[in-house]
Write a protein that holds these residues in place. Structure first.
Motif, PDB file in Angstrom:
ATOM      1  N   ALA A  22       0.840  -1.190   0.000  1.00  0.00           N
ATOM      2  CA  ALA A  22       0.000   0.000   0.000  1.00  0.00           C
ATOM      3  C   ALA A  22       0.877   1.241   0.000  1.00  0.00           C
ATOM      4  O   ALA A  22       2.048   1.200   0.394  1.00  0.00           O
ATOM      5  CB  ALA A  22      -0.926   0.020   1.209  1.00  0.00           C
ATOM      6  N   ALA A  46       0.591   5.649   0.806  1.00  0.00           N
ATOM      7  CA  ALA A  46      -0.231   6.640   1.489  1.00  0.00           C
ATOM      8  C   ALA A  46       0.436   8.001   1.453  1.00  0.00           C
ATOM      9  O   ALA A  46       1.638   8.122   1.191  1.00  0.00           O
ATOM     10  CB  ALA A  46      -0.475   6.220   2.936  1.00  0.00           C
ATOM     11  N   GLY A 106      -4.823   6.887   1.293  1.00  0.00           N
ATOM     12  CA  GLY A 106      -4.067   5.668   1.058  1.00  0.00           C
ATOM     13  C   GLY A 106      -4.640   4.889  -0.098  1.00  0.00           C
ATOM     14  O   GLY A 106      -5.810   5.080  -0.475  1.00  0.00           O
ATOM     15  N   ILE A 107      -3.818   4.034  -0.682  1.00  0.00           N
ATOM     16  CA  ILE A 107      -4.257   3.224  -1.819  1.00  0.00           C
ATOM     17  C   ILE A 107      -3.530   1.890  -1.791  1.00  0.00           C
ATOM     18  O   ILE A 107      -2.319   1.840  -1.523  1.00  0.00           O
ATOM     19  CB  ILE A 107      -4.007   3.980  -3.147  1.00  0.00           C
ATOM     20  CG1 ILE A 107      -4.613   3.226  -4.324  1.00  0.00           C
ATOM     21  CG2 ILE A 107      -2.522   4.243  -3.366  1.00  0.00           C
ATOM     22  CD1 ILE A 107      -4.672   4.077  -5.603  1.00  0.00           C
ATOM     23  N   SER A 108      -4.262   0.822  -2.018  1.00  0.00           N
ATOM     24  CA  SER A 108      -3.608  -0.483  -2.077  1.00  0.00           C
ATOM     25  C   SER A 108      -2.842  -0.600  -3.386  1.00  0.00           C
ATOM     26  O   SER A 108      -3.315  -0.154  -4.440  1.00  0.00           O
ATOM     27  CB  SER A 108      -4.647  -1.599  -1.958  1.00  0.00           C
ATOM     28  OG  SER A 108      -5.553  -1.563  -3.048  1.00  0.00           O
ATOM     29  N   TRP A 109      -1.662  -1.166  -3.323  1.00  0.00           N
ATOM     30  CA  TRP A 109      -0.790  -1.186  -4.496  1.00  0.00           C
ATOM     31  C   TRP A 109      -1.341  -2.108  -5.578  1.00  0.00           C
ATOM     32  O   TRP A 109      -1.230  -1.820  -6.767  1.00  0.00           O
ATOM     33  CB  TRP A 109       0.601  -1.647  -4.082  1.00  0.00           C
ATOM     34  CG  TRP A 109       1.672  -1.402  -5.099  1.00  0.00           C
ATOM     35  CD1 TRP A 109       2.437  -2.335  -5.718  1.00  0.00           C
ATOM     36  CD2 TRP A 109       2.108  -0.130  -5.610  1.00  0.00           C
ATOM     37  NE1 TRP A 109       3.315  -1.743  -6.579  1.00  0.00           N
ATOM     38  CE2 TRP A 109       3.148  -0.395  -6.542  1.00  0.00           C
ATOM     39  CE3 TRP A 109       1.716   1.185  -5.385  1.00  0.00           C
ATOM     40  CZ2 TRP A 109       3.803   0.621  -7.231  1.00  0.00           C
ATOM     41  CZ3 TRP A 109       2.370   2.194  -6.077  1.00  0.00           C
ATOM     42  CH2 TRP A 109       3.392   1.907  -6.971  1.00  0.00           C
ATOM     43  N   ARG A 138      -7.583   0.000  -4.156  1.00  0.00           N
ATOM     44  CA  ARG A 138      -8.628   0.468  -3.250  1.00  0.00           C
ATOM     45  C   ARG A 138      -8.127   1.690  -2.489  1.00  0.00           C
ATOM     46  O   ARG A 138      -7.014   1.695  -1.976  1.00  0.00           O
ATOM     47  CB  ARG A 138      -9.024  -0.628  -2.273  1.00  0.00           C
ATOM     48  CG  ARG A 138     -10.203  -0.269  -1.380  1.00  0.00           C
ATOM     49  CD  ARG A 138     -10.652  -1.438  -0.545  1.00  0.00           C
ATOM     50  NE  ARG A 138     -11.800  -1.087   0.286  1.00  0.00           N
ATOM     51  CZ  ARG A 138     -12.393  -1.936   1.124  1.00  0.00           C
ATOM     52  NH1 ARG A 138     -11.965  -3.195   1.212  1.00  0.00           N
ATOM     53  NH2 ARG A 138     -13.418  -1.537   1.843  1.00  0.00           N
ATOM     54  N   THR A 139      -8.982   2.709  -2.405  1.00  0.00           N
ATOM     55  CA  THR A 139      -8.559   3.968  -1.809  1.00  0.00           C
ATOM     56  C   THR A 139      -9.224   4.222  -0.462  1.00  0.00           C
ATOM     57  O   THR A 139     -10.330   3.741  -0.193  1.00  0.00           O
ATOM     58  CB  THR A 139      -8.869   5.141  -2.749  1.00  0.00           C
ATOM     59  OG1 THR A 139     -10.269   5.131  -3.062  1.00  0.00           O
ATOM     60  CG2 THR A 139      -8.072   5.018  -4.043  1.00  0.00           C
ATOM     61  N   SER A 188       4.962   4.168   2.535  1.00  0.00           N
ATOM     62  CA  SER A 188       4.639   2.838   2.025  1.00  0.00           C
ATOM     63  C   SER A 188       5.207   1.765   2.943  1.00  0.00           C
ATOM     64  O   SER A 188       5.983   2.057   3.859  1.00  0.00           O
ATOM     65  CB  SER A 188       5.187   2.641   0.608  1.00  0.00           C
ATOM     66  OG  SER A 188       6.594   2.441   0.654  1.00  0.00           O
ATOM     67  N   VAL A 247      -0.163  -2.781   5.830  1.00  0.00           N
ATOM     68  CA  VAL A 247      -0.996  -1.579   5.788  1.00  0.00           C
ATOM     69  C   VAL A 247      -1.166  -1.017   7.201  1.00  0.00           C
ATOM     70  O   VAL A 247      -1.521  -1.729   8.125  1.00  0.00           O
ATOM     71  CB  VAL A 247      -2.379  -1.898   5.187  1.00  0.00           C
ATOM     72  CG1 VAL A 247      -3.259  -0.643   5.207  1.00  0.00           C
ATOM     73  CG2 VAL A 247      -2.233  -2.418   3.770  1.00  0.00           C
ATOM     74  N   TYR A 266      -2.636   2.768   8.040  1.00  0.00           N
ATOM     75  CA  TYR A 266      -2.977   4.138   7.708  1.00  0.00           C
ATOM     76  C   TYR A 266      -3.138   4.992   8.954  1.00  0.00           C
ATOM     77  O   TYR A 266      -3.341   6.196   8.845  1.00  0.00           O
ATOM     78  CB  TYR A 266      -4.259   4.172   6.888  1.00  0.00           C
ATOM     79  CG  TYR A 266      -4.126   3.564   5.505  1.00  0.00           C
ATOM     80  CD1 TYR A 266      -5.197   2.881   4.930  1.00  0.00           C
ATOM     81  CD2 TYR A 266      -2.955   3.661   4.775  1.00  0.00           C
ATOM     82  CE1 TYR A 266      -5.095   2.316   3.663  1.00  0.00           C
ATOM     83  CE2 TYR A 266      -2.838   3.101   3.516  1.00  0.00           C
ATOM     84  CZ  TYR A 266      -3.913   2.433   2.961  1.00  0.00           C
ATOM     85  OH  TYR A 266      -3.802   1.878   1.704  1.00  0.00           O
TER      86      TYR A 266
END
Length: 121
Positions: free
Chosen positions: A33, A35, A50-53, A57-58, A98, A102, A104
């Motif tokens: 992920a 962020a 944040g966003i999954s690599w 998904r945000t 990163s 994960v 956040y």
């Protein structure tokens, strides 16, 4: 190790837009992920987006989700933060983040050096 380098910060008038970029290099295969966090003068660092690599998904801080958009380009190993309708309270150093797990809330293992965004009042 993963290296993160931010760019795109600067001075922008209230109501304007800015796009931050983060170049990701090194052991990118370990990243799950990405962020953005920010730290305003005299305040604690806070989560922005944040966003999954893999799946893209945000996630957003509730107060920012209507104005900020995070995106990534896996082929270029880049992450972006589009910021619209900027306000003086958005003034902060923005950090790319990163890691292999994960988080956040507290941030993940790797941090960039930050890029300054200033929105004069």
């Amino acid at each position: 190790q993963v290296q993160l380098v931010e760019s795109g910060g600067g001075v922008v008038q209230a109501g304007g837009s800015l796009r931050l970029s983060c170049a990701v290099s090194g052991r990118t295969f370990s990243v799950v992920a990405m962020a953005w966090f920010r730290q305003a003068p005299g305040k604690e660092r806070e989560f922005v987006a944040g966003i999954s690599w893999g799946g893209g998904r945000t996630y957003y801080a509730d107060s920012l989700k209507d104005r900020f958009t995070i995106s990534r380009d896996n082929h270029k190993n880049m992450v972006y933060l589009q910021m619209n309708s900027l306000k003086p309270e958005d003034t902060a150093v923005y950090y790319c983040n990163s890691g292999p797990r994960v988080d956040y809330k507290n941030g993940m293992d790797y941090w960039g050096k930050g890029t300054l965004v200033a929105v004069p009042s």
